[in-house]
Design a protein around this motif. Structure first.
Motif, short mmCIF file in Angstrom:
data_model
loop_
_atom_site.label_atom_id
_atom_site.label_comp_id
_atom_site.label_asym_id
_atom_site.label_seq_id
_atom_site.Cartn_x
_atom_site.Cartn_y
_atom_site.Cartn_z
N GLY A 1 -18.85 -7.26 12.19
CA GLY A 1 -18.53 -7.29 10.77
C GLY A 1 -18.27 -5.92 10.20
N ARG B 1 -15.98 -10.58 8.74
CA ARG B 1 -16.73 -10.76 9.97
C ARG B 1 -15.97 -11.65 10.95
NH1 ARG B 1 -20.83 -12.60 7.56
NH2 ARG B 1 -20.66 -14.82 8.07
N GLY C 1 -19.55 -10.63 -1.05
CA GLY C 1 -20.13 -9.29 -1.03
C GLY C 1 -19.25 -8.24 -0.39
N ARG D 1 -22.72 3.21 9.59
CA ARG D 1 -22.30 3.15 8.20
C ARG D 1 -22.32 4.55 7.58
NH1 ARG D 1 -24.69 -1.27 6.54
NH2 ARG D 1 -25.45 -1.77 8.64
N THR E 1 -16.72 -12.65 2.84
CA THR E 1 -17.76 -13.01 1.89
C THR E 1 -17.51 -12.34 0.54
OG1 THR E 1 -19.26 -11.16 2.38
CG2 THR E 1 -19.38 -13.10 3.82
N GLN F 1 -18.57 -3.99 6.58
CA GLN F 1 -19.12 -4.09 5.23
C GLN F 1 -18.36 -3.14 4.31
OE1 GLN F 1 -21.80 -3.49 7.76
NE2 GLN F 1 -21.86 -5.70 8.03
N THR F 2 -17.72 -3.69 3.29
CA THR F 2 -16.92 -2.91 2.35
C THR F 2 -17.60 -2.93 0.97
OG1 THR F 2 -15.53 -4.69 1.48
CG2 THR F 2 -14.91 -3.75 3.62
N ASP G 1 -25.11 -0.77 14.64
CA ASP G 1 -24.49 -0.62 13.33
C ASP G 1 -24.20 0.85 13.05
OD1 ASP G 1 -26.73 0.54 11.33
OD2 ASP G 1 -27.69 -0.85 12.73
N GLU H 1 -17.92 -8.45 2.95
CA GLU H 1 -17.99 -8.36 4.41
C GLU H 1 -16.87 -9.17 5.05
OE1 GLU H 1 -21.05 -8.97 8.19
OE2 GLU H 1 -21.46 -9.99 6.29
N GLU I 1 -20.98 -3.47 11.74
CA GLU I 1 -22.18 -4.07 12.32
C GLU I 1 -21.80 -4.99 13.46
OE1 GLU I 1 -26.20 -5.57 10.34
OE2 GLU I 1 -24.56 -7.01 10.03
#
Length: 312
Positions: A79, A58, A54, A166, A52, A81-82, A164, A56, A105
């Motif tokens: 996924g 996934r 944003g 992070r 994505t 998330q970066t 999740d 991610e 996640e």
């Protein structure tokens, strides 16, 4: 001028989708290579890889099957998330620095309580209980762990789990967050802030985990009421159930080097009696090296960490 603007938009959009396709193709190719090496130990299939804008990356529609078992379990998506899409473009470069924030996640991990691989949990719990004299309250409340049989007795026929993890940086501190949700059972969240640390890999390299703040939230989503209802059906009093659950949390605390005092036990008792949330907070006056907790008397650790608790 208008044609130039349209051309710029077309080139920009085309460049993004081209880069997105490249990221997804590269990730799928690398994932296929890893899964091929893992195949003697576990069989993993997936439907798609998605990147994505944003940042991610996934993997969706995952099915996992272990050797010697006929049943599989599934995961809706996993996924990463970066910080952003540009980070994904450089994800495979060896010189890539650890980012300011990163997350993992897992959504919708599903397993039937009757799945054949769940039987190993029964065997493990049975071996664990051989050396313990369980009370009727221990048995109906599952204080020494749930089994497929006990889960079904509480009305659970499928386990659906979200997870999740992070981290992000705050000046010279590292904030780590972990969360889990078992559908119709509970939510769990842990936040810990460590001093003088830039990324989680420093823990693996031997850096001392200097805790400066911590918080645990446990939210009941019907598990407590199910336990109380089932135990009542087994002619076990609520007082005996709560006493068993209090013993359980003290054993868990002692296994981690501390003895909980009344300032913690009373809010937890209120939680067991019907409050929805139990929160325990650590705000030590100075950083505490968690690897050295065992050097202290268990009864001194709550004060060392400046633990407080509340139920609400």
């Amino acid at each position: 001028m208008r044609n130039l603007l349209v051309a710029a938009v077309v080139i920009g959009v085309g460049g993004y989708f081209g880069a997105k396709f490249f990221v997804q193709y590269k990730a799928a190719r690398d994932l296929d290579a890893v899964l091929a090496q893992a195949r003697p130990f576990v069989e993993v299939e997936y439907k798609s890889v998605v990147a994505t804008l944003g940042g991610e990356l996934r993997v969706e529609g995952i099915t996992i099957q272990m050797p010697k078992f006929d049943d599989a379990f599934t995961i809706d998506s996993v996924g990463v998330q970066t910080p952003g899409f540009l980070f994904l473009l450089g994800f495979d470069k060896g010189e890539l620095e650890f980012p300011e924030h990163l997350g993992l996640e897992l959504k919708g991990m599903r397993a039937s309580v009757d799945a054949d691989f769940m039987s190993t949990l029964d065997d493990y719990r049975a071996a664990q209980r051989n050396s313990i004299e369980l009370t009727p309250a221990d048995r109906c409340a599952g204080t020494y762990g749930m089994t497929p049989v006990s889960l079904k007795q509480l009305g659970y026929h499928e386990l659906v789990v979200d997870f999740d993890a992070r981290f992000h940086r705050e000046a010279d501190k590292l904030v780590m967050e972990i969360g889990a949700h078992l559908e119709d059972a509970y939510e769990f969240g842990l936040t810990a802030t460590f001093d003088g640390m830039s990324d989680p890999t420093e823990l693996a390299r031997g850096a001392p985990p200097l805790l400066v703040a911590g918080r645990i939230d446990y939210i009941d989503k019907s598990l407590n009421s199910r336990i109380m209802k089932y135990c009542a059906e087994q002619q076990v009093t609520a007082e005996d159930v709560i006493a068993a659950q209090l013993r359980e949390i003290q054993v868990l605390a002692l296994d981690n080097g501390m003895e909980l005092d009344a300032m913690i036990i009373q809010p937890y008792t209120d939680f067991l009696l019907g409050k929805q949330r139990f929160t325990i907070t650590a705000e030590p006056p100075r950083p505490v090296d968690l690897t050295r907790i065992s050097l202290y008397k268990p009864s001194d650790v709550p004060n060392l960490l400046n633990l407080t608790a509340e139920a609400g």
